[in-house]
Design a protein around this motif. Structure first.
Motif, PDB file in Angstrom:
ATOM      1  N   ASN A 111      34.453  41.637  42.020  1.00  0.00           N
ATOM      2  CA  ASN A 111      35.441  43.077  42.458  1.00  0.00           C
ATOM      3  C   ASN A 111      35.024  44.253  41.956  1.00  0.00           C
ATOM      4  OD1 ASN A 111      38.416  43.892  43.375  1.00  0.00           O
ATOM      5  ND2 ASN A 111      39.129  42.719  41.361  1.00  0.00           N
ATOM      6  N   ASP A 148      35.179  41.411  37.171  1.00  0.00           N
ATOM      7  CA  ASP A 148      36.696  42.275  37.376  1.00  0.00           C
ATOM      8  C   ASP A 148      37.051  44.118  37.128  1.00  0.00           C
ATOM      9  OD1 ASP A 148      39.059  42.884  39.094  1.00  0.00           O
ATOM     10  OD2 ASP A 148      40.240  40.975  37.692  1.00  0.00           O
ATOM     11  N   ASP A 171      43.387  44.794  42.150  1.00  0.00           N
ATOM     12  CA  ASP A 171      43.208  44.053  40.603  1.00  0.00           C
ATOM     13  C   ASP A 171      43.960  42.789  40.873  1.00  0.00           C
ATOM     14  OD1 ASP A 171      42.244  43.754  38.141  1.00  0.00           O
ATOM     15  OD2 ASP A 171      43.281  45.522  37.184  1.00  0.00           O
ATOM     16  N   ALA A 172      44.291  42.374  41.618  1.00  0.00           N
ATOM     17  CA  ALA A 172      45.270  41.442  41.270  1.00  0.00           C
ATOM     18  C   ALA A 172      44.974  40.380  42.455  1.00  0.00           C
ATOM     19  CB  ALA A 172      46.710  41.535  41.634  1.00  0.00           C
ATOM     20  N   GLU A 173      43.082  40.061  42.473  1.00  0.00           N
ATOM     21  CA  GLU A 173      42.146  40.027  43.074  1.00  0.00           C
ATOM     22  C   GLU A 173      42.729  38.202  42.902  1.00  0.00           C
ATOM     23  OE1 GLU A 173      41.581  40.756  40.350  1.00  0.00           O
ATOM     24  OE2 GLU A 173      40.424  39.272  39.595  1.00  0.00           O
ATOM     25  N   LYS A 195      39.872  49.722  36.962  1.00  0.00           N
ATOM     26  CA  LYS A 195      41.354  49.214  35.198  1.00  0.00           C
ATOM     27  C   LYS A 195      40.950  50.438  34.039  1.00  0.00           C
ATOM     28  CE  LYS A 195      40.387  43.949  35.314  1.00  0.00           C
ATOM     29  NZ  LYS A 195      42.309  43.704  35.030  1.00  0.00           N
TER      30      LYS A 195
HETATM   31 MN    MN Z   1      42.059  41.959  38.390  1.00  0.00          MN
END
Ligand code: MN
Ligand code: BES
Ligand code: ZN
Length: 495
Positions: free
Chosen positions: A320, A270, A347-349, A277
């Motif tokens: 991701n 991720d 990022d809210a995957e 990030k």
């Molecule tokens: Mn994430």
């Protein structure tokens, strides 16, 4: 590592090492008293000279005591009987195996089960198996010169009276659970360039091959397209690795018994996607498939235990990553449920892949669905690295999971799933947005998932703080395999 449980007298026991407890202040346990008698009071002498004060988790290794058959004796401090708690009882067992692994002993006989360590014999049996397996675990398969395996191979849990028959089952189940934990740890620790969605699918198929009771199926991206999994597919767009959707069906009960479905987040790396990030510790996002790993570990343990239940493991898996093809903030996608989602943060995957997996789970007409995910950094802030976050749309299920966590010492703590949080997910352009802001981030993530679980009993475990350790001890923990396995054991024993 092999475990057994039996009644035996310590002085007669041939073994690489005997382990007996001493309470703080010098009171010997019953097994230690027997050894003391056979060795002309050697243990009492050590205690009175101050070599062993019985403080919790201290150890003293003795060689070739006269009058007994064992090669070594390990004295272990149990602290004050009145002060023993969950933490120091586990610390005692960890210290025991830490010390045993420093010796060349190939087998050991432990006289700790009778003591209960503040709980009961079943607790000691479980925690002994977990501590022994943890100490023997190696994470160096990718070093050019892996360390030598631990020499300790056979562990006997000895009791002075005949052990209850049920303890044999507890031991068998704990051993299967520990194998599941080790599998979850091994997979979790593998780097993203090895442990891809395809690798996870191969592992799931291998488990299906090894156990007749498990049937593994893997869906490809074109299958997901046909099913309408637009939310899941939006996450994998930036990646060159193909996404995989894994299901593992375990049949241990009659066909008509409704299954328990375990859904594990399988993001094998991720990066955050376009909402990239920050760089620090980004390597730890290889652990973002620990939910999936816990499902694989639990399914394997289940097959090894042969529980009379039907259970399905469901693993949506992809990477991701950012790219020219990747989903952008503001993009709106349609989930398999038909509900539309405005993706404000790529990022809210986790919730984006889980929502389609949860919708898919309805196909199994489930009795219960439990998802397990390294879902939010906010959960680490709320609960630290001790408890997993727990949410449920049914109180009874929440209580059962909390109790299983206590029993296995793999604890969770319940957080609210109140309607009052739901408006934070309102979007001007779609049915919902995928983030709810900084406040209550763990709760709004769970609220998002709850919109896809209205038709069945459901619980969500946020394991962001518990699935791995950072810093010097960096490594996957194998949690929450013990909680999940214990929950299934309890369910099987009820039905
Ligand atoms: Mn994430
Ligand atoms: N996998 C992360 C959650 C995570 C972060 C677990 C750090 C453990 C340590 C998840 O996909 C994520 O990035 N969540 C975001 C959500 C936010 C954008 C609403 C987070 O927690 O920052
Ligand atoms: Zn993630």
């Amino acid at each position: 590592m092999e475990f057994s449980i039996k009644q035996s007298l310590p002085e007669k026991q041939r073994s690489g090492c005997l382990v007996v407890g001493v309470y703080e202040g010098g009171k010997l346990t019953a097994a230690a008293q027997l050894l003391n008698k056979s060795t002309k009071h050697a243990l009492n002498e050590l205690v009175s000279r101050g070599d062993m004060n019985g403080k919790s988790a201290t150890t003293l290794l003795l060689h070739k005591l006269p009058g007994i058959a064992a090669e070594r004796v390990l004295l272990v401090g149990l602290g004050k009987a009145s002060e023993i708690n969950n933490k120091n009882s586990v610390d005692i067992l960890r210290a025991t195996f830490g010390k045993l692994n420093d010796t060349p002993a190939k087998d050991a006989v432990l006289y700790l089960t009778d003591e209960g360590l503040g709980k009961d014999a079943a607790w000691v049996v479980r925690q002994t198996v977990f501590a022994a397996t943890e100490q023997a675990f190696r994470a160096d398969s990718l070093k050019s010169k892996p360390a030598k395996a631990a020499s300790l191979k056979n562990i006997t849990l000895a009791t002075l009276d005949k052990p209850a028959v049920a303890l044999k089952t507890v031991l068998e189940y704990a051993s299967a659970t520990s194998h599941g934990m080790s599998l979850a740890k091994t997979l979790g620790n593998l780097p993203g360039n090895v442990c891809t969605p395809t690798y996870l699918a191969t592992q799931a198929k291998a488990i299906g091959k090894a156990h007749k009771s498990i049937k593994t199926t893997v869906l490809e991206e074109k299958d997901m397209q046909k099913l309408g999994m637009g939310s899941l597919l939006s996450v994998t767009r930036g990646s060159e690795q193909p996404a995989k959707f894994i299901t593992m069906e375990y049949h241990g009960a009659e066909k008509k018994q409704k299954p328990i479905v375990l859904v594990g987040k399988g993001i094998t790396f991720d990066s955050g996607g376009i909402s990239l990030k920050p760089g620090a510790e980004m390597d730890e996002m290889k652990y973002d498939m620990c939910g999936a790993a816990s499902v694989l570990g639990t399914m394997q343990a289940l097959a090894e235990m042969g529980l009379k239940l039907n259970v399905v493991g469901v693993i949506p898996s992809c990477e991701n990553l950012p790219s020219g093809n990747a989903t952008k903030p503001g993009d709106i996608v349609t989930s398999m449920s038909g509900q539309t989602i405005e993706i404000l943060n790529t990022d809210a995957e986790g919730r984006l892949i889980l929502c389609d997996a949860l919708t898919y789970s309805a196909k199994f007409k489930p009795d219960t669905v439990i998802d397990i995910a390294t879902l939010t950094g906010a959960c680490v802030i709320a609960l630290g690295h001790v408890a997993s976050g727990l949410f449920s749309n049914e109180e009874k299920l929440a209580k059962e999971l909390l109790a299983a966590g206590e029993q296995a010492h793999d604890r969770a703590w319940q957080l609210p799933l109140w309607e009052d949080y739901q408006p934070l997910l309102d979007s001007n352009f779609a049915d919902m947005q995928n983030i709810g802001g900084r406040a209550g981030g763990t709760i709004t993530a769970a609220c998002f998932l709850s919109r896809f679980t209205k038709d069945f009993r459901w619980a969500h475990l946020d394991i962001a703080g518990t699935a791995w350790k950072s810093g010097k001890e960096k490594g996957a923990t194998g949690r929450p395999v013990p909680l999940l396995a214990q929950y299934l054991i309890n369910r099987a024993q009820k039905s």
